[in-house]
Design an enzyme around this catalytic site. Structure first.
Site, PDB file in Angstrom:
ATOM      1  N   ARG A 107      -2.209   0.804   5.124  1.00 56.49           N
ATOM      2  CA  ARG A 107      -3.220   0.971   3.720  1.00 56.49           C
ATOM      3  C   ARG A 107      -2.901   1.067   2.601  1.00 56.49           C
ATOM      4  NH1 ARG A 107      -2.174   3.486   0.207  1.00 56.49           N
ATOM      5  NH2 ARG A 107      -0.687   5.699   0.933  1.00 56.49           N
ATOM      6  N   LEU A 148       4.005  -4.123 -12.021  1.00 49.61           N
ATOM      7  CA  LEU A 148       4.815  -2.683 -12.569  1.00 49.61           C
ATOM      8  C   LEU A 148       6.308  -2.428 -13.078  1.00 49.61           C
ATOM      9  CD1 LEU A 148       3.038  -0.853 -15.485  1.00 49.61           C
ATOM     10  CD2 LEU A 148       2.756   0.415 -13.147  1.00 49.61           C
ATOM     11  N   THR A 149       6.695  -1.958 -11.801  1.00 48.03           N
ATOM     12  CA  THR A 149       7.592  -1.285 -11.456  1.00 48.03           C
ATOM     13  C   THR A 149       8.556  -2.499 -11.877  1.00 48.03           C
ATOM     14  OG1 THR A 149       6.926   0.249 -10.386  1.00 48.03           O
ATOM     15  CG2 THR A 149       9.333   0.288  -9.914  1.00 48.03           C
ATOM     16  N   GLY A 154      11.234   1.916 -13.881  1.00 52.37           N
ATOM     17  CA  GLY A 154       9.672   2.732 -12.312  1.00 52.37           C
ATOM     18  C   GLY A 154       9.440   4.105 -12.822  1.00 52.37           C
ATOM     19  N   ALA A 260      -5.137   3.898  -7.967  1.00 55.84           N
ATOM     20  CA  ALA A 260      -4.558   3.495  -5.900  1.00 55.84           C
ATOM     21  C   ALA A 260      -4.233   5.413  -6.115  1.00 55.84           C
ATOM     22  CB  ALA A 260      -3.618   2.914  -6.383  1.00 55.84           C
ATOM     23  N   GLY A 357       9.462  16.781  20.654  1.00 57.29           N
ATOM     24  CA  GLY A 357      10.418  16.604  21.114  1.00 57.29           C
ATOM     25  C   GLY A 357      11.004  15.409  20.970  1.00 57.29           C
ATOM     26  N   GLU A 381       4.374   5.470  -6.985  1.00 56.54           N
ATOM     27  CA  GLU A 381       3.025   5.486  -7.535  1.00 56.54           C
ATOM     28  C   GLU A 381       3.225   7.116  -7.998  1.00 56.54           C
ATOM     29  OE1 GLU A 381      -0.869   4.132  -6.144  1.00 56.54           O
ATOM     30  OE2 GLU A 381      -0.323   2.525  -5.069  1.00 56.54           O
TER      31      GLU A 381
END
Length: 402
Positions: A107, A148-149, A154, A260, A357, A381
């Site tokens: 994803r 961006l980061t 961050g 996003a 388990g 994000e």
């Protein structure tokens, strides 16, 4: 650490049929249900049989990019004239839900392409940029990433140090970005950098530009089937026509993140559903003390709580999708859903692990993989805590993080 080893197909059948305790399907259109069914079938055929092996081997299957393009998973909310699906935000959400039921890393690949690469080019780009890049991104002919980061920035992206200077006939870009999904395989990067006045702009940087490199991030315990890396710019000459002309300032990349994060709110619901569905089936099959463990009160308590939280989250994202379609959803509306649904999915993954388990830590079941993936999703994000503070600012009018 991409493996060249043979990928083994799992013999375990993906039996998922959906979770809809409150008949929320009644709120969806026939088109919504058709889109969800087609992506669910795609996941069962192209992701579920291979995902455990990809994750174990830290292998990103680049061939999935073209397949995502063929099935319409890239930029479904982008108009058809640019190769997108021209669909509404509930359709987009359902697509993300089904893909993340398969795997959060899968994803991530899709939502970066649609929300963080195609969306800014469509929203802030020139007509020439839209026509040049969007159809190729939509079809999966090329993969993109979003820069961006930074290593030292961050949660505070406004502190970025990546910058560009006007050299007359081109821009000169310098700096570095970190934790960038898709970067090692991306053909283009939408990069956010400051000009000489300190104003943030978006630039389209293409692979092959001299001084531009994308080192891969190895040894991840999470999102192992997606590729992550850095973006490094060492005096990269960027043509002036590659500047996104229609919006500048920090608000531009934050608008992309809203899109996003909206997809994440739906996507993590898929991961939670997969964990719940696996736990329910396992509890009915696993015999202890001469009866299925599903007959024990504590197991029933866990399953009842899982179903309750999934149902609440389904109603939350459906209403948010309606608000997105009507242009009424704000950043704080989206923050609430992203934070709630990621935390909900993590809680369900942990409870499902206990129901399984010892089997819960193996690749025989999807639980541990989802749990590890969600440990990234709860941070990227906008971290869990930052989303709390976004809401806190909305409630009080005071920014606690400034």
């Amino acid at each position: 650490m991409e493996s060249t080893a043979t990928v083994h197909k799992s013999l375990k059948q993906d039996m998922f049929e959906g979770v809809d305790f409150y008949q929320i399907d009644d709120l969806l259109t026939e088109e919504h249900i058709l889109i969800r069914s087609s992506i669910r079938d795609f996941v069962k055929k192209e992701i579920s049989p291979y995902i455990e092996d990809w994750a174990q081997k830290a292998h990103f299957p680049y061939e999935i990019v073209k397949k995502f393009g063929n099935v319409g998973a890239f930029g479904p909310q982008i108009p058809e004239e640019y190769g997108g699906g021209g669909l509404d935000y509930i359709s987009y959400g359902l697509i993300m839900q089904e893909i993340e039921r398969g795997d959060s890393g899968m994803r991530s690949t899709a939502s970066v392409q649609g929300s963080l690469v195609m969306y800014p080019i469509y929203k802030f780009g020139s007509e020439e940029q839209r026509k040049k890049y969007l159809p190729k991104l939509a079809s999966g002919e090329i993969l993109g990433c979003f820069g961006l980061t930074e290593p030292d920035h961050g949660s505070n992206p406004s502190g970025m140090t990546t910058n560009f200077k006007d050299m007359g006939d081109h821009y000169l870009l310098n700096g570095a970005k970190m934790w960038i999904s898709n970067s090692p395989k991306a053909e283009i990067a939408v990069v956010w950098a400051k000009n000489e006045e300190g104003r943030i702009h978006g630039l389209i940087v293409e692979r092959g530009m001299e001084g531009f490199s994308t080192p891969e991030t190895h040894n991840k315990w999470s999102l192992r089937a997606s590729c992550t890396g850095e973006l490094v710019f060492d005096n990269v000459k960027v043509p002036k026509e590659n500047l996104l002309p229609n919006k500048s300032g920090l608000g531009a990349p934050l608008m992309c993140l809203d899109s996003a994060r909206y997809g994440i709110a739906w996507g993590t619901l898929g991961a939670a559903m997969d964990c719940y569905d696996s736990a329910r089936r396992y509890a009915l099959e696993r015999i202890q003390f001469d009866k299925p463990i599903a007959s024990f009160q504590l197991i029933q308590k866990k399953l009842a709580e899982m179903l309750t939280e999934i149902t609440k989250a389904q109603l939350l994202v459906w209403k948010l999708g309606k608000m997105m379609n009507e242009g009424k959803a704000t950043t704080s509306h989206i923050s609430l859903a992203k934070r709630n649904n990621v935390a909900m999915a993590l809680d369900i993954a942990r409870e499902a692990r206990q129901i399984h388990g010892g089997m819960g830590i193996t690749g025989e079941y999807p639980i541990m993989r989802h749990m590890m993936n969600l440990e990234s999703v709860v941070t990227y994000e906008g971290t869990h805590d930052i989303h709390l503070l976004i809401l806190g600012q909305e409630i009080t009018g005071i920014a606690a993080f400034k």
